[in-house]
Design an enzyme around this catalytic site. Structure first.
Site, PDB file in Angstrom:
ATOM      1  N   GLY A 115       0.798  -1.232   0.000  1.00 40.73           N
ATOM      2  CA  GLY A 115       0.000   0.000   0.000  1.00 40.73           C
ATOM      3  C   GLY A 115       0.825   1.274   0.000  1.00 40.73           C
TER       4      GLY A 115
ATOM      5  CB  CYS B 145       2.860   2.057   4.619  1.00 44.29           C
ATOM      6  SG  CYS B 145       4.257   1.551   5.605  1.00 44.29           S
TER       7      CYS B 145
ATOM      8  CG  HIS C 245      25.172   7.821  31.745  1.00 48.07           C
ATOM      9  ND1 HIS C 245      24.687   9.099  31.553  1.00 48.07           N
ATOM     10  CD2 HIS C 245      26.520   7.912  31.859  1.00 48.07           C
ATOM     11  CE1 HIS C 245      25.703   9.942  31.565  1.00 48.07           C
ATOM     12  NE2 HIS C 245      26.838   9.247  31.740  1.00 48.07           N
TER      13      HIS C 245
END
Ligand code: NAI
Length: 455
Positions: A39, A41, A441
């Site tokens: 489609g 997308c 982190h």
């Protein structure tokens, strides 16, 4: 004649996932697609634009990396090569969908299908002069470019001076200049691409902000970033006419015009429901979109509508979830569609992403809200990797209960980080619990942790 358990009309994300999930549960499924599986997308939306945007981002980063100690002389951009790579990516993903359908024994019929009423309790679908029967029907016919009634626009689309998101992805060369009608998601992503690779871009937007329902601070900061890169914006501007060599528009400064080699029309999309024979089943629609309930059921028992054709939230990831909810309803599995925590992303650089309420939408629902904003500079990795970035994270909270209602980001990786915010909202965990999460982190995502500690 075989009676399928399910016929799906439309092979985009909503349709192919509906077919796949139903087939996984042993339903016999036929899927009709008139063009290419995947489609909008896969063929002319999410995937090809991300391939091109990545090429543009690499080019711009290569050119602007002096401050990071990278010297790259004679950096060039080959649009045709980028388009060829984009085509290869699309081809590979489309064949991946076809393989998935084969693996699940979904019968894919490459033809335009049309509902044709009922026969002995089964739904009739016609395609290529043949009639097919099914116990259930799922409409997943998608959407198409909305063409506003602007004088000269239809003619300009016909002769190719104005393009839609489809044709602009296959340009052979780069135009010298581009006018973009509509500063929404498609307009901004395409403006970012073409501007990054050297095209002179002007965006005309009807509203007083870009990116529609996006948080206003994110929208303003994105506008500043884009304008800083040389894109021209005319907000609160109404397009009056498209002529052979100009787009005429009007704003508080009066009547003006932009002249450009090409024009992109990105003023919204509308559900594609014409010519599907929906009237033969008495399916109710509102402004062209199929009306559905929280199970994706239409008013006709046994008929479902998923994805853009129901006009709820025209996003591939919404369609995926809707497809699963529809299949669960077919199987009697308890489930329902919730639209309140669906993330939205704009893949510019920096990226914009948001989930849940903005201050404005929360206030419209009667919430008393507070906003907390933290610059991304608080996150060590962002500081290490970004020069003069304007990235930030914003929380929208209900003032009294301190419940998280929304989270909005502008900056690198925003599209990837927003899932964490969606989990926080969806699980409704209290902020004290969220503060105990350990964030890796150094990551840009630590800005979310910093924001949580400002509550
Ligand atoms: P949109 O609704 O996002 O933006 C259209 C913009 O055009 C609006 O800001 C509107 O005010 C403006 N506009 C309308 N008529 C106008 C006129 N006559 N003159 C000037 N401006 C005018 O629609 P868009 O960008 O076409 O995208 C369509 C759909 O595709 C959206 O639902 C979007 O969510 C989806 N999409 C999602 C992407 C993503 O998730 N990253 C990428 C591209 C599309």
């Amino acid at each position: 004649m075989e009676i399928f358990d399910l016929i799906v009309i439309g092979g985009g994300p909503g349709g192919y996932l509906c077919a796949e999930r139903a087939a996984e549960k042993k339903l016999s499924v036929a899927l009709f697609e008139e063009k290419s599986l995947g489609g909008t997308c896969l063929n002319e939306g999410c995937i090809p634009t991300k391939a091109l945007l990545n090429s543009a981002k690499l080019y711009r980063h290569a050119k602007d990396s002096g401050v990071f100690g990278v010297g790259a002389a004679d950096v060039t951009y080959d649009h045709e090569k980028a388009v060829a790579r984009k085509d290869a990516v699309v081809k590979s993903l489309v064949s991946g969908v076809a393989a998935t359908m084969r693996r699940h024994k979904v019968r894919v019929i490459n033809a335009r299908a049309k509902a044709a009423g009922r026969s002995d309790g089964a739904f009739k679908v016609e395609a290529q002069g043949e009639t097919f029967l099914a116990k259930r029907l799922c409409i997943a016919s998608g959407s198409e470019t909305a063409v506003p009634p602007i004088p000269g626009l239809k003619e300009a689309l016909k002769c190719g001076r104005v393009l839609t998101n489809r044709e602009i992805l296959d340009l052979k060369g780069l135009p010298a200049s581009l006018t973009v009608i509509g500063g929404g998601v498609i307009g901004l992503e395409m403006a970012y691409y073409f501007s990054s690779v050297g095209v002179d871009v002007t965006v005309l937007e009807l509203l007083d902000k870009i990116a529609g329902g996006t948080d206003t601070d994110v929208s303003n900061a994105l506008l500043a970033e884009c304008a800083g890169r040389g894109m021209a914006f005319h907000l609160s501007s109404r397009v009056l006419e498209v002529t052979e060599d100009a787009v005429i528009f009007e704003n508080k400064d009066g009547r003006q015009e932009t002249r450009s080699a090409l024009v992109l029309l990105s003023a919204g999309r509308r559900a594609k429901t014409e010519g599907l024979g929906l009237e033969t089943l008495g399916i109710e629609q509102a402004r062209g979109a199929i009306i559905t309930d929280k199970h994706l059921c239409t008013n006709a028992a046994g008929v479902y509508a998923v994805g853009d054709c129901n006009g709820r939230l025209m996003l591939a990831h919404t369609a995926y979830r809707e497809a699963e909810v529809a299949v669960n309803h077919m199987l009697g599995i308890k489930d329902e569609m919730r639209y309140e925590h669906i993330p939205a992303v704009i893949y510019t650089d920096p990226e914009a992403a948001g989930v849940g309420e903005t201050k404005q939408s929360a206030q419209e629902k009667g919430f008393d809200v507070r906003e907390i904003t933290v610059p991304m500079q608080y996150a060590g990795r962002y500081a290490a990797e970004t020069e003069k970035g304007s990235g930030f994270c914003k929380l929208v909270l209900e003032t009294r209960t301190k419940r998280l209602l929304g989270l909005h980001l502008l900056g690198p990786y925003a599209s990837e980080m927003i899932l964490a915010a969606e989990l926080m909202l969806d699980t409704r965990l209290p902020y004290e619990r969220l503060q105990r999460l350990v964030f890796p982190h150094p990551t840009v995502g630590e800005v979310i942790r910093e924001t949580l500690f400002k509550i």
